[in-house]
Enzyme design. Sequence first.
Site, PDB file in Angstrom:
ATOM      1  N   LYS A   1      20.506  61.788   4.179  1.00 18.37           N
ATOM      2  CA  LYS A   1      21.413  62.013   3.046  1.00 18.37           C
ATOM      3  C   LYS A   1      20.942  61.304   1.787  1.00 18.37           C
ATOM      4  O   LYS A   1      21.502  61.512   0.701  1.00 18.37           O
ATOM      5  CB  LYS A   1      22.825  61.572   3.420  1.00 18.37           C
ATOM      6  CG  LYS A   1      23.449  62.452   4.505  1.00 18.37           C
ATOM      7  CD  LYS A   1      24.786  61.927   4.966  1.00 18.37           C
ATOM      8  CE  LYS A   1      25.396  62.889   5.988  1.00 18.37           C
ATOM      9  NZ  LYS A   1      24.563  63.058   7.186  1.00 18.37           N
TER      10      LYS A   1
ATOM     11  N   SER B   1      29.145  39.130   6.833  1.00 17.80           N
ATOM     12  CA  SER B   1      28.895  40.370   6.090  1.00 17.80           C
ATOM     13  C   SER B   1      27.628  40.215   5.273  1.00 17.80           C
ATOM     14  O   SER B   1      27.342  39.134   4.721  1.00 17.80           O
ATOM     15  CB  SER B   1      30.081  40.683   5.175  1.00 17.80           C
ATOM     16  OG  SER B   1      29.764  41.740   4.295  1.00 17.80           O
TER      17      SER B   1
END
Length: 659
Positions: free
Chosen positions: A419, A351
């Site tokens: 966005k 991760s």
Amino acid sequence: MIIERIIEPVVALPRAVKKVIAVCIDASLCLLAVWLAFYLRLNEWVPLSDLGWPALWAVLIAIPIFVAFGLYRAVFRYLTWEALTLIAQAVFFYGLIYASIFTAWGINGVPRTIGIMQPALLLIAVASTRVFGRYWLLSGNRRSRHPSIRKNVLIYGAGASGRQLAAAFAESPDTKIVGFIDDASGLIGSLVAGIRVWGPRSMMSVVEQLEVAEIYLAIPSASQHRRNQILQDLRSLGVAVRTLPGLLDIANGRVSVNDVRSLEIEDLLGREPVVLDQQLLQKNILGKTVLVTGAGGSIGSELCRQILAVGPAKLLLVDSSEFALYSVHRDLSRFPREDGREHDLVPLLGSVIDQDRMQRILQAWRPDTIFHAAAYKHVPLVEHNPLEGMRNNAIGTLRMAELAVQEGVKNFVLISTDKAVRPTNIMGATKRLAELVLQALAAEQAATCFSMVRFGNVLGSSGSVVPLFREQIRQGGPITITHPEITRYFMTIPEAAQLVVQASAMASGGEVFVLDMGQPVRIIDLARNMIELSGRSVRSEDNPHGDIEIAIVGMRPGEKLYEELLIGNNSCQTSQPRIMMANEHFLPWSDLKPNLEELDALIEAGNVTRARALLCTLVAEYMPSSDIVDWIAALGTSAPLPLEAQPGSGAYQSSTASS
């Protein structure tokens, strides 16, 4: 029923037995042709016992030649024009020998014209049996296997690809090509491959009269603009529209029944293919070690495909999902290099928020270029899990960027989103904060070239409405839309990935690149197109008996009616027509770094209220919905209230627990 009873045992016979039957039939045809030739020459029937040498030599010459020409290797039910041509060649060669004996040389008691007439009659007889056998077998199969579900189909385009498609479907037991549609005036009214050609103006009446169920587009060379015009004409017909693959597949002769696919929404965008600049594509990839975070996602995986096509020395695939990493690694392993060797692919579980793991990866593999695509991007889910969104999207980018500088990575490219422009949700605000991180670091140092590429929705991604609409249509509806006026930008995943790679090569440090998304699309229009081009109708007040309803369900938390690509109006064009460069403000690293450290601490402490407030401070354009603003204003910088006492909707209350 009689035909089926005869066909089934014949088809079930071993291949060798069927060849013997074919040889016996051809031998009988040789005798029949000799008998008919004598009748035509003498005008009387000659007893079969008196045919003698002409009959014997006919069989002895014809059968070996037919075997040599491979006439018994062909399958009758798949007979083509090429097979008929082969029959003509075999009989012509046979005729030369037969005529040399009975016409040129001559045999006592045998008219010389027999040597010419018999081969001609034999050609007609052999070709006729093949054609009849094909029709007999196919028609019997269709009736026995699919007695009542054959659908009538029109092919739009009577060119080479349309004719190939018609030939492929001639063998299909459940599809019947009833006509072509073509706008070439010279073809309208004519027969192509034995099939009638109509003009576009006749489509409505043809569809009704022939009970057409589907229309197949066979116009691979048409421009996107022309395809859009045709699709608009087809929408009102109430039939499903399917299409062929691209022109390259047609050119390579890969047209078959299986190539016809359902019409995808990509076909409706009207966007021409990206013009690739090979120098830009190769600059940061060719012969280099490239790392892609979020490699198992929709954008990340396509980036990997485009990168492999350029030819990196090594491609590092980083993802936190074991299944996603396995899937993309398996998919990419199927594509060998031009030299026949396998690509050097390295799947790495990890991760981006695990700093130690990422540092070990960078130290071990020393990538030259990093494409950072790892992010949580589904707006409602991130809105429900704000701390995880901040941790992954903002802090994860911060850690990867700092490690890139520390370990000497030359190029770092952030995959951003529209966005991030005046965001109204956590996802957009965290992506804008990630941009601010890279802009600040780019101004602080020059060893690592940081750049960002901002674009809108990509079709088929995990967060796109298109897969959802497609599934809702399959289930019979309704299609759910949050607002009738909501619009979005769209582009295909390959197009976005190709432009990202090219934009990254233009960077000198700190640039925000914006992809040309074309014109925004109203989501309700997108839904109508998908319904109508699937052969169904929209149910509404004007059409209460329609097939699928479009339901308005209300805006979701953090959702915007309109998306934007630029914060300000200061943008300039680049050498690639579909890539612009934005000039936007950012915070200096000295101001941003302590705030990022505070944000990281608030996330670790689970303090969602203060983390939101700090996010609003760092991203000046962040405009959350009114209930969140009131919530933050009421709480200020005080400690977070207990979960059950926090105001706002249930969605935000649950986000504290889940984060």
